[in-house]
Design an enzyme around this catalytic site. Structure first.
Site, PDB file in Angstrom:
ATOM      1  N   ALA A  34       0.807  -1.213   0.000  1.00 17.93           N
ATOM      2  CA  ALA A  34       0.000   0.000   0.000  1.00 17.93           C
ATOM      3  C   ALA A  34       0.840   1.262   0.000  1.00 17.93           C
ATOM      4  O   ALA A  34       0.419   2.309  -0.491  1.00 17.93           O
ATOM      5  CB  ALA A  34      -0.941  -0.001   1.210  1.00 17.93           C
ATOM      6  N   VAL A  37       7.708   0.059  -1.240  1.00 18.68           N
ATOM      7  CA  VAL A  37       8.426  -1.187  -0.985  1.00 18.68           C
ATOM      8  C   VAL A  37       9.617  -0.914  -0.071  1.00 18.68           C
ATOM      9  O   VAL A  37      10.175   0.177  -0.060  1.00 18.68           O
ATOM     10  CB  VAL A  37       8.895  -1.855  -2.290  1.00 18.68           C
ATOM     11  CG1 VAL A  37       7.726  -2.295  -3.133  1.00 18.68           C
ATOM     12  CG2 VAL A  37       9.835  -0.960  -3.069  1.00 18.68           C
ATOM     13  N   GLY A  38       9.969  -1.935   0.681  1.00 22.17           N
ATOM     14  CA  GLY A  38      11.000  -1.767   1.701  1.00 22.17           C
ATOM     15  C   GLY A  38      10.426  -1.859   3.091  1.00 22.17           C
ATOM     16  O   GLY A  38      11.124  -2.198   4.039  1.00 22.17           O
ATOM     17  N   CYS A  41      11.227  -1.234   7.807  1.00 21.83           N
ATOM     18  CA  CYS A  41      12.674  -1.282   7.983  1.00 21.83           C
ATOM     19  C   CYS A  41      13.393  -0.256   7.118  1.00 21.83           C
ATOM     20  O   CYS A  41      14.160   0.565   7.617  1.00 21.83           O
ATOM     21  CB  CYS A  41      13.195  -2.685   7.679  1.00 21.83           C
ATOM     22  SG  CYS A  41      14.986  -2.834   7.828  1.00 21.83           S
ATOM     23  N   GLY A 175      12.859  -0.442  25.305  1.00 23.44           N
ATOM     24  CA  GLY A 175      13.201  -1.498  24.362  1.00 23.44           C
ATOM     25  C   GLY A 175      14.166  -0.978  23.310  1.00 23.44           C
ATOM     26  O   GLY A 175      14.772   0.091  23.459  1.00 23.44           O
ATOM     27  N   VAL A 261       6.829   1.652  23.217  1.00 24.77           N
ATOM     28  CA  VAL A 261       6.591   0.487  24.063  1.00 24.77           C
ATOM     29  C   VAL A 261       6.491  -0.804  23.261  1.00 24.77           C
ATOM     30  O   VAL A 261       6.139  -1.849  23.806  1.00 24.77           O
ATOM     31  CB  VAL A 261       5.313   0.679  24.920  1.00 24.77           C
ATOM     32  CG1 VAL A 261       5.492   1.831  25.876  1.00 24.77           C
ATOM     33  CG2 VAL A 261       4.085   0.898  24.046  1.00 24.77           C
ATOM     34  N   HIS A 441      43.415 -11.564  13.977  1.00 17.70           N
ATOM     35  CA  HIS A 441      43.959 -10.673  15.001  1.00 17.70           C
ATOM     36  C   HIS A 441      44.576  -9.453  14.325  1.00 17.70           C
ATOM     37  O   HIS A 441      45.269  -9.597  13.311  1.00 17.70           O
ATOM     38  CB  HIS A 441      45.031 -11.410  15.811  1.00 17.70           C
ATOM     39  CG  HIS A 441      45.752 -10.526  16.788  1.00 17.70           C
ATOM     40  ND1 HIS A 441      45.204 -10.192  18.005  1.00 17.70           N
ATOM     41  CD2 HIS A 441      46.954  -9.891  16.713  1.00 17.70           C
ATOM     42  CE1 HIS A 441      46.057  -9.408  18.651  1.00 17.70           C
ATOM     43  NE2 HIS A 441      47.122  -9.206  17.884  1.00 17.70           N
TER      44      HIS A 441
END
Length: 456
Positions: A34, A37-38, A41, A175, A261, A441
């Site tokens: 809707a 795209v994506g 995120c 969070g 939350v 290393h």
């Protein structure tokens, strides 16, 4: 004959990756999205926040450069330019996803779509048919019914679009989203408070690592074990009323209040309930192959409630498409193992982990042995951060079998390192197996090897 081989509802990470895999295999795919795209995120989540956090880290590096022999004057945080960089990054990635889908022959329609039953999806008032349907409608921010909150708080999308650096920010929720934004704006000079209901931030983390992460975030005051009761105030100045851990009333006033939350699966308007999909605790129920209770209908990503992470959605999409492309067979290894999905928090400092925390292992009745080592045992970590910077690695292993059940990190490059830890858990390696892996290393990832040798 069906109109398409597969119809995918949702163009976020799970949806567009499914479209790419199926299009690459030559199937006729319809992808319904809707918006853009994506998904969350790329557009208003992982990518824009990481763009802004990179700007904040660059700003801090410039301020702190003198101790490394790089002196800079007139350093300032230009929010408008940071926002422009964020927008350019998002536009580039969205364009890349769209171009790849088009190259693979996937049809994209800007419509939400709604499942009308097995193999049937309503699109723009008409029914499109397919042999298989993948539900990938994602998630949405949770807005709890706190009195006075409406009109006085912003969600993560709103805060990403803010046109200035807030002088004062209150974050409700400790969070991932809350902590990343708190860290971002504190680095840029905001006075930040985080109000969290639980006794520690980032509740999915091992408590040893969570506490170290919290202590390492500079410029943020954390109010733990506190319940937000209400909000009031005038436009541009909101007061958050909360009860502290001792049961005493407290309040904080700020020009900007972020409600962070959590998120919940986006089920409404998807047709899921009406079509007969099993909805459990607000999410579409799937098995470990991403099958739902309806034949030919699959679900991937946040909408399943299994793991609300973009890379988890990628993995779910890969599992579902593997089974779609191998009808009547069980592709080897193509099932979801939630205990091996890594997580990452891109605050300052960063954190990452995979597998069980010590408390989770004990709750499952496992007898575990743990070790925590500081990252200053890594030469590169010291070279880039010094010995006082927050950084540690924790290993959780079964006492008898010595199988590694969890690896948790806080400190520089933790998210870039944790994939190796995920491979350790995927292959059920023991502590002794881990000790035999050769790690370059000097790297920060050597902290994992040091932790293995510190495990009794």
């Amino acid at each position: 004959m069906s109109d398409y081989d597969v119809i995918v509802l949702g163009g976020g990470p799970g949806g567009y990756l499914a479209g790419e895999r199926l299009g690459h295999a030559g199937l006729r795919v319809l992808l319904l999205e809707a918006d853009t795209v994506g998904g969350t995120c790329v557009n208003v989540g992982c990518i824009p926040t990481k763009s802004l956090l990179h700007s904040a880290k660059t700003y801090l590096h410039a301020l702190d450069g003198a101790r490394f022999g790089v002196k800079a004057t007139g350093v300032e945080a230009d929010w408008a330019t940071m926002q422009a960089w964020k927008a350019k990054t998002v536009k580039t990635l969205v364009g890349g996803v769209q171009a790849n889908l088009k190259r693979l022959g996937v049809t994209i329609v800007n419509d939400l779509g709604a499942l009308a039953g097995p193999g049937r999806v309503e699109v723009g008032g008409s029914i499109q048919t397919a042999d298989q349907v993948i539900m990938a409608t994602g998630s949405e921010p949770v807005m709890p019914p706190i009195p006075g909150a409406e009109g006085r708080v912003v969600d993560s999308t709103g805060l990403l679009a803010i046109d200035h650096i807030p002088e004062r920010l209150v974050v409700i929720g400790g969070g991932v989203i809350g902590v990343e934004f708190a860290s971002l704006f504190a680095a840029l000079g905001s006075r930040v408070d985080v109000v969290e209901l639980l006794p520690e931030i980032l509740p999915f983390m091992d408590t040893d690592i969570a506490s170290r992460a919290r202590e390492g975030i500079e410029g943020v005051t954390f109010h733990l074990g506190c319940r937000v009761e209400s909000l009031d105030g005038e436009p541009g100045s909101s007061t958050v009323h909360f009860t502290d851990a001792a049961g005493e009333p407290q309040e904080l006033t700020a020009g900007t209040v972020l409600m962070a939350v959590g998120r919940r699966p986006r089920i409404a308007d998807s047709g899921a309930a009406g079509a007969g999909l099993d909805i459990v605790r607000g999410a579409i129920r799937v098995d470990d192959t991403m099958r739902t209770n309806l034949p030919g209908v699959w679900a991937v990503g946040d909408v399943t409630g299994r793991s609300l992470l973009a890379h988890a959605a990628y993995r779910m999409a890969e599992i579902a498409t593997a089974h779609i492309l191998s009808p009547g067979q069980a592709p080897p290894g193509q099932r979801l193992r939630e205990d091996t999905i890594p997580w990452a928090v891109y605050s300052i400092p960063e954190s990452a982990g995979v597998g069980l925390s010590e408390a989770q292992a004990q709750a499952r009745g496992l007898d575990v042995t743990c070790a925590v080592v500081p990252l200053y045992l890594s030469g590169r970590f010291v070279a880039e951060n010094g010995v006082k910077a927050p950084g540690a690695v924790k290993i959780v292993a079964e006492t008898g079998s010595r199988v590694v059940r969890g690896i948790h990190m806080v400190g520089t490059y933790a998210p870039e390192t944790i994939w190796g830890a995920a491979a350790v858990l995927e292959n059920e390696l023991t502590v002794e197996d881990l000790r035999q892996i050769v790690i370059p290393h000097p790297t920060v990832s050597e902290g994992i090897r040091e932790a293995s040798w510190g495990t009794p």
